[in-house]
Enzyme design. Structure first.
Site, PDB file in Angstrom:
ATOM      1  N   SER A   1      31.014  35.116  36.510  1.00 46.51           N
ATOM      2  CA  SER A   1      29.723  34.430  37.386  1.00 46.51           C
ATOM      3  C   SER A   1      29.003  35.256  38.298  1.00 46.51           C
ATOM      4  CB  SER A   1      30.267  33.134  38.284  1.00 46.51           C
ATOM      5  OG  SER A   1      31.249  33.598  38.972  1.00 46.51           O
TER       6      SER A   1
ATOM      7  N   LYS B   1      30.475  34.124  45.709  1.00 45.61           N
ATOM      8  CA  LYS B   1      29.201  33.817  45.334  1.00 45.61           C
ATOM      9  C   LYS B   1      28.532  34.862  46.316  1.00 45.61           C
ATOM     10  CE  LYS B   1      30.186  30.621  42.259  1.00 45.61           C
ATOM     11  NZ  LYS B   1      30.207  31.259  40.747  1.00 45.61           N
TER      12      LYS B   1
END
Length: 294
Positions: free
Chosen positions: A96, A174
């Protein structure tokens, strides 16, 4: 007839006066106290002497082992303090955050060092790559990495305590896109914006995402506008087409309640600073503020 008296020197010993001799065993035992020192040592005394000599180094060995044990305990305590309050390594398990951070289920993912001190004196800023504990609504489908075997689970928890096994929680990595009070939105005509301004994101790689932001500005569904509540952050993965981030957790394309899609600052563990493994990937994890505009 005149009696003559014998002088003491001429007197002969009689039956009542036995002659004293140094050879008498009783007298010799009383006079020659040093005789035991002149006598040859017996086998028992030699054995005791050798045993004493053999035992002499043992206290030193025990002292060395004791010092080693104390140093080992101190090292473990210091390492635990470092993991808890200063920095901790984390393994990247998914793709990701490609290409910034490598990870996949079948490869050797990047191992990063996360700085835990920075946010004790400040708060996450746009562009920071952070590690955080997933909020409850983000943990749907999360499976514990601990064994069902009690003994194995105990060992896993012990190793996790000193940092050799990941903690049993849904830790995610993230990039911060917006912070409390800012409004984030994505439209096909404007692309991703914060407070109405387009973002500049050099960390995005079209080849990795298999999509071109110039053609698909949102790299997924449109969403927003979302005003991030105070004390929370909006996060997205660098690999936008393969990241279950804030966009995936807010209802109705993020036009309703903003809380489910945002992350509490209290859940932030720290800031990713370094890639420490593998050696071919050594480097700094840079913060790039996307709100600098185009």
């Amino acid at each position: 007839m005149t009696e003559t008296t014998d002088s003491p020197s001429e007197r002969q010993p009689g039956p009542a006066e036995p002659e004293l001799s140094s050879r008498d065993p009783d007298i010799a035992g009383q006079v020659f106290d040093a005789a035991p020192f002149d006598a040859a040592p017996d086998a028992d005394s030699e054995g005791d002497s050798k045993a004493a000599k053999t035992d002499e180094p043992r206290p030193a060995k025990r002292s060395t082992l004791r010092e080693f044990a104390v140093l080992a305990v101190i090292a473990v305590v210091l390492y635990y303090v470092m993991l808890t309050f200063v920095a901790r390594p984390y393994l990247i398990p998914s793709e990701s955050m490609e290409p910034t951070l490598h990870g996949c289920s079948t490869c050797v993912g990047d191992r990063i060092m996360v700085d835990k001190l920075s946010y004790r004196f400040g708060s996450p800023q746009p562009g920071d790559v952070i590690v955080f504990r997933g909020p409850p609504s983000w943990n749907v489908g999360y499976k514990s990495i601990r064994s069902h075997n009690v003994a194995v689970r105990w060992v896993q928890n012990a190793l996790s305590f000193i940092g050799f096994v990941p903690p049993d929680e849904n830790d995610l990595v993230k990039r911060v896109i917006a912070v409390g009070g800012q409004t984030v939105q994505c439209r096909s005509d404007t692309g991703l914006t914060v407070n109405g301004r387009p973002l500049k994101e050099p960390y995005l790689d079209p080849a990795t995402m298999m999509a071109d932001p110039s053609i698909y500005p949102c790299l997924g569904s449109e969403f927003g506008p979302v005003t991030v509540p105070p004390g929370r952050v909006w996060v997205m993965g660098d690999n936008r087409t393969h990241s279950a981030d804030s966009r995936a957790h807010c209802p109705l394309l993020c036009t309703d309640d903003p809380l489910p899609g945002t992350v509490p600052v209290a859940n932030v563990i720290g800031k990713a600073r370094l890639i420490v493994w593998p050696p071919s990937r050594w480097g700094v994890v840079r913060s790039v503020n996307p709100q600098q505009g185009r």
